[in-house]
Scaffold this active site. Sequence first.
Site, PDB file in Angstrom:
ATOM      1  N   ASN A 181       0.848  -1.191   0.000  1.00 30.97           N
ATOM      2  CA  ASN A 181       0.000   0.000   0.000  1.00 30.97           C
ATOM      3  C   ASN A 181       0.882   1.240   0.000  1.00 30.97           C
ATOM      4  OD1 ASN A 181      -2.330   1.640   0.352  1.00 30.97           O
ATOM      5  ND2 ASN A 181      -2.066   1.637   2.566  1.00 30.97           N
ATOM      6  N   HIS A 202       1.063   5.278   1.051  1.00 29.85           N
ATOM      7  CA  HIS A 202       0.383   6.146   2.020  1.00 29.85           C
ATOM      8  C   HIS A 202       1.055   7.519   2.029  1.00 29.85           C
ATOM      9  CE1 HIS A 202      -2.115   7.123   5.424  1.00 29.85           C
ATOM     10  NE2 HIS A 202      -1.039   7.626   6.021  1.00 29.85           N
ATOM     11  N   SER A 257       5.069   6.829   2.318  1.00 29.11           N
ATOM     12  CA  SER A 257       5.497   5.491   2.736  1.00 29.11           C
ATOM     13  C   SER A 257       4.909   4.435   1.815  1.00 29.11           C
ATOM     14  CB  SER A 257       5.023   5.186   4.167  1.00 29.11           C
ATOM     15  OG  SER A 257       5.451   6.173   5.079  1.00 29.11           O
ATOM     16  N   ASP A 265      -2.792   0.776   8.163  1.00 24.71           N
ATOM     17  CA  ASP A 265      -1.466   1.293   7.795  1.00 24.71           C
ATOM     18  C   ASP A 265      -0.397   0.906   8.821  1.00 24.71           C
ATOM     19  OD1 ASP A 265      -2.530   2.520   5.500  1.00 24.71           O
ATOM     20  OD2 ASP A 265      -3.146   4.271   6.653  1.00 24.71           O
TER      21      ASP A 265
HETATM   22  C1  GAR Z   1      -2.323   8.699  -2.737  1.00 16.80           C
HETATM   23  O1  GAR Z   1      -1.673   9.770  -2.134  1.00 16.80           O
HETATM   24  C2  GAR Z   1      -2.357   7.506  -1.797  1.00 16.80           C
HETATM   25  O2  GAR Z   1      -1.241   7.393  -0.999  1.00 16.80           O
HETATM   26  C3  GAR Z   1      -3.545   7.853  -0.959  1.00 16.80           C
HETATM   27  O3  GAR Z   1      -4.489   8.280  -1.888  1.00 16.80           O
HETATM   28  C4  GAR Z   1      -3.803   8.978  -2.924  1.00 16.80           C
HETATM   29  C5  GAR Z   1      -4.317   8.489  -4.245  1.00 16.80           C
HETATM   30  O4  GAR Z   1      -3.915   9.339  -5.267  1.00 16.80           O
HETATM   31  N1  GAR Z   1      -3.968   6.716  -0.198  1.00 16.80           N
HETATM   32  C6  GAR Z   1      -4.346   6.811   1.077  1.00 16.80           C
HETATM   33  O5  GAR Z   1      -4.453   7.850   1.677  1.00 16.80           O
HETATM   34  C7  GAR Z   1      -4.682   5.476   1.717  1.00 16.80           C
HETATM   35  N2  GAR Z   1      -4.790   5.631   3.118  1.00 16.80           N
HETATM   36  P1  GAR Z   1      -4.123   8.957  -6.789  1.00 16.80           P
HETATM   37  O6  GAR Z   1      -5.527   8.368  -6.913  1.00 16.80           O
HETATM   38  O7  GAR Z   1      -3.988  10.238  -7.546  1.00 16.80           O
HETATM   39  O8  GAR Z   1      -3.059   7.963  -7.158  1.00 16.80           O
END
Ligand code: GAR
Length: 194
Positions: A106, A108, A135, A144
Amino acid sequence: MLTVAVLISGTGSNLRALLEAAEDPDYPARIVVVGADREADGLAHAEDFGIPSFTVPYAHFATREEWGAELAAQLRVWRPDLVVLSGLMRLLPAELVDEWSPNIINTHPAYLPEFPGAHGVRDALAAGAAQTGASVIVVDNGVDSGPIVAQERVPVLAGDDEHTLHERIKPVERRLLIDVVRRIAVGELDLTSP
Ligand code: GAR
């Protein structure tokens, strides 16, 4: 060649970066399918790259477990070596995590274990942190809380809001994710003992 399934909920900008990286014949991984828990905008990236996709809408299921069972069934069709959660904004049921563990990672947008959960960027700002980060972790059955396989600091700048800070974090996430998948593919990173 490592085969990868990517699961998303949103815009999929990190997915797109991984798709672009995998276009390089020297990159040792290929994305075989993209899945989503809703009609996510990011599914368009899969289409752009000619990669199959599926949607298992969370809203269509009575329980997380039933949703997860269908998601697991879809993943089994593709039998990827690795599952990447790239902005999947759902907790997965333990059965699915256990089936793929440790081959499920994942990304984060915070320097874990700081600011876990769905609002990592917002929470870092609210805490007045001078720096946060990005991360990549192995998914376990906590929020997480799995082993960290890569992370990097990102400064919080005066005047940052959630959008500007997240947009500064995402390129770091992309770089980390692309490198982690590469390291797994070439055997430099062993997820059984990260
Ligand atoms: C990313 O920053 C990812 O790390 C986060 O959502 C965003 C997706 O961006 N995920 C979380 O926060 C999970 N807890 P994207 O759809 O533009 O790739």
